[in-house]
Each structure stands twice: as C-alpha cells, then as structure tokens.
Scaffold this active site. Structure first.
Site, PDB file in Angstrom:
ATOM      1  N   THR A   1       0.833  -1.204   0.000  1.00  0.00           N
ATOM      2  CA  THR A   1       0.000   0.000   0.000  1.00  0.00           C
ATOM      3  C   THR A   1       0.863   1.248   0.000  1.00  0.00           C
ATOM      4  O   THR A   1       1.795   1.378   0.801  1.00  0.00           O
ATOM      5  CB  THR A   1      -0.918   0.014   1.230  1.00  0.00           C
ATOM      6  OG1 THR A   1      -1.763  -1.128   1.189  1.00  0.00           O
ATOM      7  CG2 THR A   1      -1.769   1.274   1.250  1.00  0.00           C
TER       8      THR A   1
ATOM      9  N   LYS B   1      -3.464   4.572  -2.557  1.00  0.00           N
ATOM     10  CA  LYS B   1      -4.580   5.196  -1.863  1.00  0.00           C
ATOM     11  C   LYS B   1      -4.941   6.518  -2.549  1.00  0.00           C
ATOM     12  O   LYS B   1      -4.074   7.357  -2.798  1.00  0.00           O
ATOM     13  CB  LYS B   1      -4.234   5.456  -0.393  1.00  0.00           C
ATOM     14  CG  LYS B   1      -4.104   4.200   0.439  1.00  0.00           C
ATOM     15  CD  LYS B   1      -5.439   3.503   0.627  1.00  0.00           C
ATOM     16  CE  LYS B   1      -5.340   2.327   1.583  1.00  0.00           C
ATOM     17  NZ  LYS B   1      -6.646   1.661   1.785  1.00  0.00           N
TER      18      LYS B   1
ATOM     19  N   ASP C   1      -7.346   2.368  -4.383  1.00  0.00           N
ATOM     20  CA  ASP C   1      -8.315   2.200  -3.294  1.00  0.00           C
ATOM     21  C   ASP C   1      -8.818   3.568  -2.874  1.00  0.00           C
ATOM     22  O   ASP C   1      -8.084   4.372  -2.306  1.00  0.00           O
ATOM     23  CB  ASP C   1      -7.654   1.490  -2.108  1.00  0.00           C
ATOM     24  CG  ASP C   1      -8.655   1.161  -1.009  1.00  0.00           C
ATOM     25  OD1 ASP C   1      -9.857   1.469  -1.175  1.00  0.00           O
ATOM     26  OD2 ASP C   1      -8.231   0.592   0.016  1.00  0.00           O
TER      27      ASP C   1
ATOM     28  N   GLU D   1     -10.818  -0.171  -5.902  1.00  0.00           N
ATOM     29  CA  GLU D   1     -11.450  -0.745  -4.721  1.00  0.00           C
ATOM     30  C   GLU D   1     -12.379   0.261  -4.043  1.00  0.00           C
ATOM     31  O   GLU D   1     -11.995   1.409  -3.811  1.00  0.00           O
ATOM     32  CB  GLU D   1     -10.351  -1.191  -3.751  1.00  0.00           C
ATOM     33  CG  GLU D   1     -10.833  -1.950  -2.542  1.00  0.00           C
ATOM     34  CD  GLU D   1      -9.676  -2.489  -1.723  1.00  0.00           C
ATOM     35  OE1 GLU D   1      -9.915  -2.888  -0.568  1.00  0.00           O
ATOM     36  OE2 GLU D   1      -8.522  -2.517  -2.226  1.00  0.00           O
TER      37      GLU D   1
ATOM     38  N   ASP E   1     -15.030  -3.686  -0.944  1.00  0.00           N
ATOM     39  CA  ASP E   1     -14.301  -3.913   0.307  1.00  0.00           C
ATOM     40  C   ASP E   1     -15.219  -3.635   1.488  1.00  0.00           C
ATOM     41  O   ASP E   1     -15.816  -4.544   2.053  1.00  0.00           O
ATOM     42  CB  ASP E   1     -13.048  -3.035   0.357  1.00  0.00           C
ATOM     43  CG  ASP E   1     -12.268  -3.216   1.658  1.00  0.00           C
ATOM     44  OD1 ASP E   1     -12.595  -4.137   2.444  1.00  0.00           O
ATOM     45  OD2 ASP E   1     -11.332  -2.437   1.913  1.00  0.00           O
TER      46      ASP E   1
ATOM     47  N   LYS F   1     -11.794  -9.645   4.326  1.00  0.00           N
ATOM     48  CA  LYS F   1     -10.960  -9.335   5.486  1.00  0.00           C
ATOM     49  C   LYS F   1     -11.552 -10.009   6.718  1.00  0.00           C
ATOM     50  O   LYS F   1     -12.764  -9.905   6.966  1.00  0.00           O
ATOM     51  CB  LYS F   1     -10.876  -7.826   5.707  1.00  0.00           C
ATOM     52  CG  LYS F   1     -10.153  -7.082   4.589  1.00  0.00           C
ATOM     53  CD  LYS F   1     -10.123  -5.587   4.830  1.00  0.00           C
ATOM     54  CE  LYS F   1      -9.368  -4.856   3.720  1.00  0.00           C
ATOM     55  NZ  LYS F   1      -9.415  -3.379   3.884  1.00  0.00           N
TER      56      LYS F   1
ATOM     57  N   CYS G   1      -6.355  -7.175   4.681  1.00  0.00           N
ATOM     58  CA  CYS G   1      -6.031  -7.109   6.100  1.00  0.00           C
ATOM     59  C   CYS G   1      -6.232  -5.692   6.607  1.00  0.00           C
ATOM     60  O   CYS G   1      -6.392  -4.747   5.841  1.00  0.00           O
ATOM     61  CB  CYS G   1      -4.591  -7.550   6.352  1.00  0.00           C
ATOM     62  SG  CYS G   1      -3.331  -6.477   5.589  1.00  0.00           S
TER      63      CYS G   1
ATOM     64  N   LEU H   1      -4.478  -2.962   9.751  1.00  0.00           N
ATOM     65  CA  LEU H   1      -3.133  -2.723  10.280  1.00  0.00           C
ATOM     66  C   LEU H   1      -2.955  -3.613  11.501  1.00  0.00           C
ATOM     67  O   LEU H   1      -3.213  -3.186  12.630  1.00  0.00           O
ATOM     68  CB  LEU H   1      -2.951  -1.247  10.635  1.00  0.00           C
ATOM     69  CG  LEU H   1      -2.503  -0.333   9.511  1.00  0.00           C
ATOM     70  CD1 LEU H   1      -2.403   1.098   9.998  1.00  0.00           C
ATOM     71  CD2 LEU H   1      -1.181  -0.791   8.918  1.00  0.00           C
TER      72      LEU H   1
ATOM     73  N   ASP I   1      -3.458  -8.655  -0.488  1.00  0.00           N
ATOM     74  CA  ASP I   1      -3.097  -7.341   0.053  1.00  0.00           C
ATOM     75  C   ASP I   1      -2.785  -7.570   1.535  1.00  0.00           C
ATOM     76  O   ASP I   1      -3.520  -7.164   2.422  1.00  0.00           O
ATOM     77  CB  ASP I   1      -4.252  -6.354  -0.131  1.00  0.00           C
ATOM     78  CG  ASP I   1      -3.932  -4.975   0.419  1.00  0.00           C
ATOM     79  OD1 ASP I   1      -2.757  -4.568   0.341  1.00  0.00           O
ATOM     80  OD2 ASP I   1      -4.853  -4.305   0.938  1.00  0.00           O
TER      81      ASP I   1
ATOM     82  N   ASP J   1       0.131  -6.793   3.324  1.00  0.00           N
ATOM     83  CA  ASP J   1       1.396  -6.098   3.540  1.00  0.00           C
ATOM     84  C   ASP J   1       1.550  -5.522   4.937  1.00  0.00           C
ATOM     85  O   ASP J   1       2.573  -4.912   5.250  1.00  0.00           O
ATOM     86  CB  ASP J   1       1.540  -4.967   2.522  1.00  0.00           C
ATOM     87  CG  ASP J   1       0.394  -3.953   2.608  1.00  0.00           C
ATOM     88  OD1 ASP J   1      -0.622  -4.270   3.246  1.00  0.00           O
ATOM     89  OD2 ASP J   1       0.521  -2.861   2.035  1.00  0.00           O
TER      90      ASP J   1
END
Length: 364
Positions: free
Chosen positions: A135, A162, A190, A218, A243, A267, A295, A297, A320, A322
């Site tokens: 990201t 983003k 996104d 997204e 999402d 997620k 995911c 954070l 995704d 990361d």
C-alpha cells in the site's frame, strides 16, 4: 482438547511510515492479542486491530465482548466442536466482528495444533507461498511517487495506491506513480468510499482513456450504496472491487446476486473470522468471482490466518497482506515469513505461532 482460559492483551507496534487513507491516519498499530489456553497446555493465538472507521470496534468494545460474552460461552467447550463454536460466535451478539475474528483465529490455531496440520493445508493446501502488493499511503504526488519507487526497488511488482482525498490531486498522484514505476508494475487503486457513483465513473474513464492501465479500483463509493457500486461496475471497463461493502456473508451474497462488483476483498476482521470468510469465498467461487485476501493494520497473527486462507483456496487470487511489512518491529514468534512481497506459509501446525512479545494487560 477443551478451552480452559481466554486471555487478552494489547501490543503497540510502531509503523515504518504513517499509514494514511481517505478515512484515517495511523502511526502506531495497536493490536489486541487473544490467547486461548487448552486443558492440554497448548495455546492458540488470535488478534484484533481496533479500527473505528471501518469496523467500529475499539479496545474497550473488543475486550468487553470477549470477556463478558464470548469467554463464558466458550469455556469448557471441546475444540473439535467447531460448528457449535461458530454458532456461539455468530449468535451471541450483534456486530463485534473483530472480537469474534480474534477468537475464531485462535480456535482454528488450536484445531490445527491438535491435529498437527498447518492451517493452509487444512484449507486446501493450494500453495505454500504468496505474493502481496504494498500500500502506498495518501500523500502529495511527489511523496507517493518516491514511496512507489522505493517499493519497486524492494521487489514489489504490485502497488495499491490510496486515493480519494481530492480528485484533481488523485489524477496527479496516479499519473506520477505510473510514470515513475513504468508499465510493468501492477497498479491497484483504493478510494475508501470517497466518491459519488457518477464521479467515480468519470475519473475511472479518464484513467482508462489516458492509458494508466489500472488493474482494479477498490470501493469507489459508500459502503451502503450497493446500487451506486453496481452503477460504477456497469459503466467502466476497469474491474471494481467491493471492500467495505463486503462486510457480512449476506453482504457478499447480495453483491454477487446483483453483480454489483467484479471482485470481493475478504478481510477477517469484517467477516468475523475464518469460518465466515470461508463461506464468502465459497459463494464467490460459485459465482465465478475472484477474491482478494485483505487485512487491517495488524500483527503477523492475523496476517498468517488470512494468508492461510488464501493459500488454501483457488478463488483467492490477489493478496493485500502487507501489514506486517509496514510495521517497524515484529513481536510475533513464528507464523508467516516475510521477504517484502513474498510470504512463506509455516509448515508448523496451526498458525505456527509460539508466542507474542511485549503484550501488556488490557482493561475494558
């Protein structure tokens, strides 16, 4: 193997760089760690990153849900009784999906450890390694361009950019990144619900006409605007991914039945754990729709769980995952191995996690 005790704590992990989206800014990841102890002495681990802007869950609500509702309902239950455990998680309370996910992950970890099988093999064993995107946070175009260049130098071949703060700036951001990394790097955008439907169609078509070669966009519109999401999907050539709209199993069923999107981002913290995520993936497979393993954070506990799901299921095509590579430290012993974009699944039973360092007590 029976559930003897459920412990919760909090770990603070600084990020390498601030994480900035159209919804929030984060500099330190605060992850709730759940440890389920069994009567055999084995432990299972789960996690829940409080994400007010997305799930609505905070430290207090997660702690309270686990301590007051889930723990009394689960103590003494056999780990083999998975269907009953999922029923308790799904029916014990409304919402609180992060708390449910943390317990769900820990239960699956224990189940894998009881039978000596890694979770990714339990879910299908399709592959033992994955490739994730990285990201690029929402910043000035020149800063995002530099971050993208650094990511490519570290071996990333797919970047999630983003956008959503300002349309004119978004155009400059995307163009700057594309020109900096060249045509061979995959770009995903996104917007985090930032645009109105017609606005989204206009800007996505401009990128298509300009040859920006965007793989997917997204969640361009509000999470509850299913009709608006379908409008965007029907009026652009670029794939549209749901999402925040794909929150519950029923949400995914509705999105698929409407053909409101081209892809689903699954997620665990939205879904309420792996058991619901598996249902989402099954529905997407039946509809011929690919999924991304996403995911929040969070620490490597949740990342390992999500990676295990993706590594097991063929319809989970994009990663995704990361978050652990965005953290400046790794307090988790065991679990998935990171080499920037490459994730290697553990062959140890369950999640392959033996402990988490630096966990402090968490009060409701």
């Amino acid at each position: 193997m029976k559930i003897k005790e459920i412990r919760i704590g909090l770990v603070h992990i600084p990020l390498k760089k601030p994480f900035i989206t159209a919804l929030r800014r984060v500099e330190v990841a605060e992850d709730i760690i759940v440890q389920i102890l069994s009567d055999s002495g084995e432990s299972g681990f789960g996690n829940a990153p409080p994400t007010y802007k997305i799930t609505g869950d905070g430290h207090g609500s997660v702690a309270g849900a686990i301590q007051d509702i889930l723990t009394p309902a689960l103590i003494g239950r056999d780990i083999d009784d998975l269907e009953d455990i999922w029923h308790v998680l799904d029916t014990s309370m409304q919402g609180n999906t992060s708390a449910k996910a943390a317990v769900d992950i820990a239960v699956y970890d224990l189940f894998g450890k009881q039978y000596g099988i890694p979770l990714y093999r339990l879910f299908g064993g399709r592959t033992s390694s994955l490739t994730s995107d990285l990201t690029i946070s929402l910043n000035k175009p020149e800063e995002m361009m530099q971050d993208a260049i650094e990511a490519v130098h570290r071996g990333y071949t797919a970047l999630k950019i983003k956008v959503g703060e300002d349309i004119l700036l978004d155009k400059k951001r995307v163009r700057a990144v594309r020109e900096a990394v060249g045509p061979n790097i995959t770009l995903r955008l996104d917007a985090n619900q930032a645009w109105k439907p017609k606005e989204a169609v206009r800007i996505i078509r401009e990128w298509e006409d300009a040859g920006m070669d965007i793989e997917l966009v997204e969640q361009p519109v509000r999470a509850d605007d299913f009709d608006g999401l379908k409008f965007v999907t029907d009026h652009v050539m670029t794939d549209i991914m749901a999402d925040e709209a794909a929150y519950t199993v029923r949400d995914v069923w509705r999105l698929l039945s409407m053909r409101a999107c081209d892809m689903i981002n699954i997620k665990l913290m939205k879904a309420g754990g792996l058991h619901n995520a598996l249902d989402m993936a099954a529905m997407a497979k039946a509809a011929g729709v690919s999924c991304m393993a996403g995911c929040m954070l969070e620490s490597k506990v949740g990342i390992t769980a999500a990676a295990s799901l993706m590594a097991g299921k063929r319809c989970m095509q994009l990663a995704d995952l990361d978050a652990a590579d965005l953290l400046a430290a790794d307090p988790v012993r065991g679990g998935v191995s990171y080499n920037h974009s490459k994730l290697i699944l553990p062959e140890a039973p369950g999640l392959g996690i033996t402990g988490v360092e630096g966990v402090c007590c968490l009060e409701k």
